[in-house]
Scaffold this motif. Structure first.
Motif, PDB file in Angstrom:
ATOM      1  N   SER A 164     -17.528 -29.353-135.735  1.00  0.00           N
ATOM      2  CA  SER A 164     -17.730 -28.347-136.761  1.00  0.00           C
ATOM      3  C   SER A 164     -16.741 -27.215-136.551  1.00  0.00           C
ATOM      4  O   SER A 164     -16.680 -26.645-135.462  1.00  0.00           O
ATOM      5  CB  SER A 164     -19.165 -27.822-136.665  1.00  0.00           C
ATOM      6  OG  SER A 164     -19.276 -26.579-137.300  1.00  0.00           O
ATOM      7  N   PRO A 165     -15.990 -26.851-137.605  1.00  0.00           N
ATOM      8  CA  PRO A 165     -15.078 -25.710-137.476  1.00  0.00           C
ATOM      9  C   PRO A 165     -15.826 -24.404-137.166  1.00  0.00           C
ATOM     10  O   PRO A 165     -15.325 -23.565-136.429  1.00  0.00           O
ATOM     11  CB  PRO A 165     -14.389 -25.627-138.832  1.00  0.00           C
ATOM     12  CG  PRO A 165     -14.682 -26.904-139.536  1.00  0.00           C
ATOM     13  CD  PRO A 165     -15.871 -27.510-138.894  1.00  0.00           C
ATOM     14  N   GLU A 166     -17.042 -24.262-137.718  1.00  0.00           N
ATOM     15  CA  GLU A 166     -17.817 -23.055-137.447  1.00  0.00           C
ATOM     16  C   GLU A 166     -18.188 -22.955-135.964  1.00  0.00           C
ATOM     17  O   GLU A 166     -18.124 -21.882-135.362  1.00  0.00           O
ATOM     18  CB  GLU A 166     -19.108 -23.024-138.296  1.00  0.00           C
ATOM     19  CG  GLU A 166     -18.863 -22.884-139.780  1.00  0.00           C
ATOM     20  CD  GLU A 166     -18.749 -24.254-140.469  1.00  0.00           C
ATOM     21  OE1 GLU A 166     -18.793 -25.297-139.780  1.00  0.00           O
ATOM     22  OE2 GLU A 166     -18.581 -24.265-141.696  1.00  0.00           O
ATOM     23  N   LEU A 167     -18.559 -24.086-135.368  1.00  0.00           N
ATOM     24  CA  LEU A 167     -18.906 -24.087-133.957  1.00  0.00           C
ATOM     25  C   LEU A 167     -17.682 -23.783-133.102  1.00  0.00           C
ATOM     26  O   LEU A 167     -17.748 -22.986-132.169  1.00  0.00           O
ATOM     27  CB  LEU A 167     -19.514 -25.429-133.537  1.00  0.00           C
ATOM     28  CG  LEU A 167     -19.844 -25.551-132.054  1.00  0.00           C
ATOM     29  CD1 LEU A 167     -20.921 -24.552-131.653  1.00  0.00           C
ATOM     30  CD2 LEU A 167     -20.272 -26.969-131.726  1.00  0.00           C
ATOM     31  N   ARG A 168     -16.554 -24.395-133.423  1.00  0.00           N
ATOM     32  CA  ARG A 168     -15.323 -24.120-132.658  1.00  0.00           C
ATOM     33  C   ARG A 168     -14.955 -22.634-132.736  1.00  0.00           C
ATOM     34  O   ARG A 168     -14.558 -22.038-131.734  1.00  0.00           O
ATOM     35  CB  ARG A 168     -14.181 -24.980-133.181  1.00  0.00           C
ATOM     36  CG  ARG A 168     -14.262 -26.398-132.688  1.00  0.00           C
ATOM     37  CD  ARG A 168     -12.928 -27.125-132.853  1.00  0.00           C
ATOM     38  NE  ARG A 168     -13.114 -28.520-132.553  1.00  0.00           N
ATOM     39  CZ  ARG A 168     -13.372 -29.465-133.461  1.00  0.00           C
ATOM     40  NH1 ARG A 168     -13.443 -29.150-134.733  1.00  0.00           N
ATOM     41  NH2 ARG A 168     -13.546 -30.711-133.093  1.00  0.00           N
ATOM     42  N   ALA A 169     -15.097 -22.050-133.922  1.00  0.00           N
ATOM     43  CA  ALA A 169     -14.789 -20.625-134.074  1.00  0.00           C
ATOM     44  C   ALA A 169     -15.760 -19.772-133.257  1.00  0.00           C
ATOM     45  O   ALA A 169     -15.353 -18.803-132.609  1.00  0.00           O
ATOM     46  CB  ALA A 169     -14.845 -20.236-135.549  1.00  0.00           C
ATOM     47  N   LEU A 170     -17.035 -20.142-133.289  1.00  0.00           N
ATOM     48  CA  LEU A 170     -18.039 -19.403-132.523  1.00  0.00           C
ATOM     49  C   LEU A 170     -17.741 -19.475-131.023  1.00  0.00           C
ATOM     50  O   LEU A 170     -17.789 -18.462-130.325  1.00  0.00           O
ATOM     51  CB  LEU A 170     -19.431 -19.979-132.796  1.00  0.00           C
ATOM     52  CG  LEU A 170     -20.582 -19.322-132.056  1.00  0.00           C
ATOM     53  CD1 LEU A 170     -20.901 -17.968-132.659  1.00  0.00           C
ATOM     54  CD2 LEU A 170     -21.800 -20.222-132.084  1.00  0.00           C
ATOM     55  N   LEU A 171     -17.394 -20.651-130.531  1.00  0.00           N
ATOM     56  CA  LEU A 171     -17.099 -20.815-129.106  1.00  0.00           C
ATOM     57  C   LEU A 171     -15.815 -20.096-128.711  1.00  0.00           C
ATOM     58  O   LEU A 171     -15.712 -19.547-127.618  1.00  0.00           O
ATOM     59  CB  LEU A 171     -17.006 -22.304-128.753  1.00  0.00           C
ATOM     60  CG  LEU A 171     -18.304 -23.103-128.894  1.00  0.00           C
ATOM     61  CD1 LEU A 171     -18.036 -24.581-128.659  1.00  0.00           C
ATOM     62  CD2 LEU A 171     -19.375 -22.581-127.969  1.00  0.00           C
TER      63      LEU A 171
END
Length: 176
Positions: A149-156
């Motif tokens: 997920s791009p959102e998860l990668r950004a969050l991490l």
């Protein structure tokens, strides 16, 4: 301090001084004070080498009580033993706390996944296992390899402490 004696270095200096004085006195009686002092120091070095050998045998199993040694080796062995014993107690206490934490988070209805600094999965609760289809095989794997997920990668990547995001469940549509 160990066994109520003076410190390892003080003991070491004292033994060397006594060896030199006694060796020189015995050597003087035989006609050569320097030879007597030399042989006394040689004997002391041989005793220390024996202690060093005993220390080397003990170190790999240093959770057992250290052997009786002399001087700095006695002090060193005792300090290593105390530190390792304290470390073992800290590890036991931490394991107990972790079991309590795991028990408490398993009771939560929300999914919880613990990541290390490299974002690899360290632990998850039962709700996390069910919602994200995680198993033991996933421990140590990066979370981003399982949840693409791009959102998860950004969050991490952001590393912001209070950042949140909602992600769709990878195994069931309609659940976030």
């Amino acid at each position: 301090h160990r066994r109520g004696r003076m410190s390892g270095w003080a003991t070491e200096y004292a033994w060397h001084a006594i060896a030199i004085l006694l060796g020189a006195a015995c050597g003087a009686l035989a006609g050569d004070a320097w030879a007597g002092a030399f042989f006394a120091l040689l004997l002391l070095v041989l005793l220390r080498m024996r202690d060093l050998q005993r220390l080397g045998v003990w170190l790999p199993q240093s959770l057992s009580r250290p052997p009786r040694l002399r001087g700095v080796f006695d002090d060193l062995a005792y300090r290593v033993w105390r530190q390792r014993r304290a470390g073992r107690e800290r590890a036991r206490r931490l394991a107990r706390i972790m079991r309590q934490l795991q028990g408490a988070t398993n009771a939560l209805p929300d999914a919880a996944v613990l990541l290390d600094e490299a974002d690899d999965i360290v632990w998850f609760n039962e709700a996390g296992a069910g919602l994200l289809h995680l198993g033991r095989r996933d421990l140590g794997r990066p979370i981003s390899a399982l949840l693409r997920s791009p959102e998860l990668r950004a969050l991490l990547a952001d590393h912001e402490e209070n950042a949140t995001t909602e992600l769709p469940s990878p195994i069931e549509d309609g659940i976030t």
